[in-house]
Design a protein around this motif. Structure first.
Motif, PDB file in Angstrom:
ATOM      1  N   ARG A  41       4.170  12.307  16.877  1.00  0.00           N
ATOM      2  CA  ARG A  41       3.142  11.524  16.206  1.00  0.00           C
ATOM      3  C   ARG A  41       2.817  12.027  14.811  1.00  0.00           C
ATOM      4  O   ARG A  41       1.693  11.983  14.380  1.00  0.00           O
ATOM      5  N   LYS A  42       3.771  12.514  14.086  1.00  0.00           N
ATOM      6  CA  LYS A  42       3.504  13.095  12.770  1.00  0.00           C
ATOM      7  C   LYS A  42       3.752  12.090  11.652  1.00  0.00           C
ATOM      8  O   LYS A  42       4.233  12.448  10.592  1.00  0.00           O
ATOM      9  N   GLY A  43       3.465  10.813  11.870  1.00  0.00           N
ATOM     10  CA  GLY A  43       3.691   9.802  10.842  1.00  0.00           C
ATOM     11  C   GLY A  43       2.683   9.949   9.709  1.00  0.00           C
ATOM     12  O   GLY A  43       1.694  10.648   9.821  1.00  0.00           O
ATOM     13  N   LYS A  44       2.933   9.224   8.603  1.00  0.00           N
ATOM     14  CA  LYS A  44       2.024   9.270   7.464  1.00  0.00           C
ATOM     15  C   LYS A  44       0.776   8.464   7.808  1.00  0.00           C
ATOM     16  O   LYS A  44       0.856   7.351   8.319  1.00  0.00           O
ATOM     17  N   LEU A  45      -0.380   9.042   7.522  1.00  0.00           N
ATOM     18  CA  LEU A  45      -1.637   8.359   7.848  1.00  0.00           C
ATOM     19  C   LEU A  45      -1.978   7.331   6.781  1.00  0.00           C
ATOM     20  O   LEU A  45      -1.760   7.552   5.590  1.00  0.00           O
ATOM     21  N   SER A  46      -2.542   6.189   7.211  1.00  0.00           N
ATOM     22  CA  SER A  46      -3.049   5.191   6.269  1.00  0.00           C
ATOM     23  C   SER A  46      -4.350   5.721   5.668  1.00  0.00           C
ATOM     24  O   SER A  46      -4.879   6.749   6.107  1.00  0.00           O
ATOM     25  N   ASP A  47      -4.912   4.996   4.668  1.00  0.00           N
ATOM     26  CA  ASP A  47      -6.209   5.402   4.094  1.00  0.00           C
ATOM     27  C   ASP A  47      -7.270   5.441   5.182  1.00  0.00           C
ATOM     28  O   ASP A  47      -8.070   6.374   5.252  1.00  0.00           O
ATOM     29  N   PHE A  48      -7.260   4.420   6.047  1.00  0.00           N
ATOM     30  CA  PHE A  48      -8.234   4.372   7.138  1.00  0.00           C
ATOM     31  C   PHE A  48      -8.055   5.588   8.055  1.00  0.00           C
ATOM     32  O   PHE A  48      -9.023   6.238   8.457  1.00  0.00           O
ATOM     33  N   GLY A  49      -6.792   5.901   8.371  1.00  0.00           N
ATOM     34  CA  GLY A  49      -6.497   7.040   9.256  1.00  0.00           C
ATOM     35  C   GLY A  49      -6.970   8.360   8.657  1.00  0.00           C
ATOM     36  O   GLY A  49      -7.502   9.225   9.360  1.00  0.00           O
ATOM     37  N   GLU A 201     -16.525   7.125   2.450  1.00  0.00           N
ATOM     38  CA  GLU A 201     -15.653   5.947   2.297  1.00  0.00           C
ATOM     39  C   GLU A 201     -15.453   5.232   3.631  1.00  0.00           C
ATOM     40  O   GLU A 201     -15.450   4.008   3.690  1.00  0.00           O
ATOM     41  N   TYR A 202     -15.290   6.018   4.698  1.00  0.00           N
ATOM     42  CA  TYR A 202     -15.088   5.443   6.032  1.00  0.00           C
ATOM     43  C   TYR A 202     -16.264   4.549   6.410  1.00  0.00           C
ATOM     44  O   TYR A 202     -16.087   3.405   6.826  1.00  0.00           O
ATOM     45  N   TYR A 203     -17.491   5.079   6.274  1.00  0.00           N
ATOM     46  CA  TYR A 203     -18.661   4.301   6.673  1.00  0.00           C
ATOM     47  C   TYR A 203     -18.944   3.150   5.716  1.00  0.00           C
ATOM     48  O   TYR A 203     -19.533   2.141   6.103  1.00  0.00           O
TER      49      TYR A 203
END
Length: 206
Positions: A41-49, A201-203
């Motif tokens: 599960r070491k994929g690139k994270l999205s901005d949301f992730g 940013e998340y909230y």
């Protein structure tokens, strides 16, 4: 292994980081997530992730607060004048369990919550058993006389792996700690990089 300890280590593994800087963290040996698919599960994270992970890491550091608790603290940080991310850190560090942990009265933030819950702590001479109690500048947090010789306290005071930050004045001979001032992000001795700006940013988007 206790349920609390396993939950703590699972958090480290899930984040892929040793978020408390503990020498026994499993991340020191393997940096992938828990479970049989952890290594894949070491994929690139999205901005949301990335934002979600920043929130989970900060929430986890303070004893894995519930989403409701964390959201309430964030809303308060938003209402206060100034930088919301800095305000959020200040409010989290003013929690009584966080002060007990930072003062090195107990070895972990999870233990700090339990320690306060069990009535071992006073604030300005008054017994307080609410971990989320908000300490004010100048408040004196102390361990009750009959609790000072507990093994957990003696172990924590002798731990070499972390120091008491300078916004808390701890006197381990008297088992007292004065909350001198509300810290900024740069003052808090996090073992890993915390990014409260990403939490903001998340909230803002969710």
């Amino acid at each position: 292994m206790t349920k609390r300890t396993s939950a703590k280590y699972k958090l480290d593994r899930r984040m892929g980081e040793n978020i408390w800087g503990r020498p026994k963290s499993p991340v020191n040996r393997r940096e992938y997530g828990p479970g049989q698919h952890g290594q894949r599960r070491k994929g690139k994270l999205s901005d949301f992730g990335t934002q979600l992970r920043a929130k989970q890491k900060l929430k986890g550091h303070y004893g894995d607060l519930t989403e409701k608790q964390f959201r309430r603290i964030y809303s308060e940080a938003e209402r206060v004048k100034g930088d919301t991310g800095e305000n959020l850190i200040g409010l989290l560090e003013r929690r009584l369990d966080a002060v007990v942990y930072r003062a090195k009265f107990v070895p972990t933030v999870f233990a700090a919550r339990q320690f306060v819950n069990h009535g071992h702590v006073t604030v300005n001479g008054q017994r307080v058993n609410i971990p989320s109690y908000r300490v004010k500048e100048g408040d004196v947090v102390a361990i009750r006389d009959k609790s000072r010789q507990l093994a957990i306290v003696l172990e924590a005071v002798g731990l070499p792996e972390r120091d008491v930050p300078d916004y808390i004045e701890a006197d381990h001979s008297k088992m007292t700690a004065t909350f001198v001032r509300t810290p900024a992000l740069g003052d808090v001795p996090y073992a890993v990089q915390m990014e409260p700006n990403l939490v903001v940013e998340y909230y803002a988007k969710n």
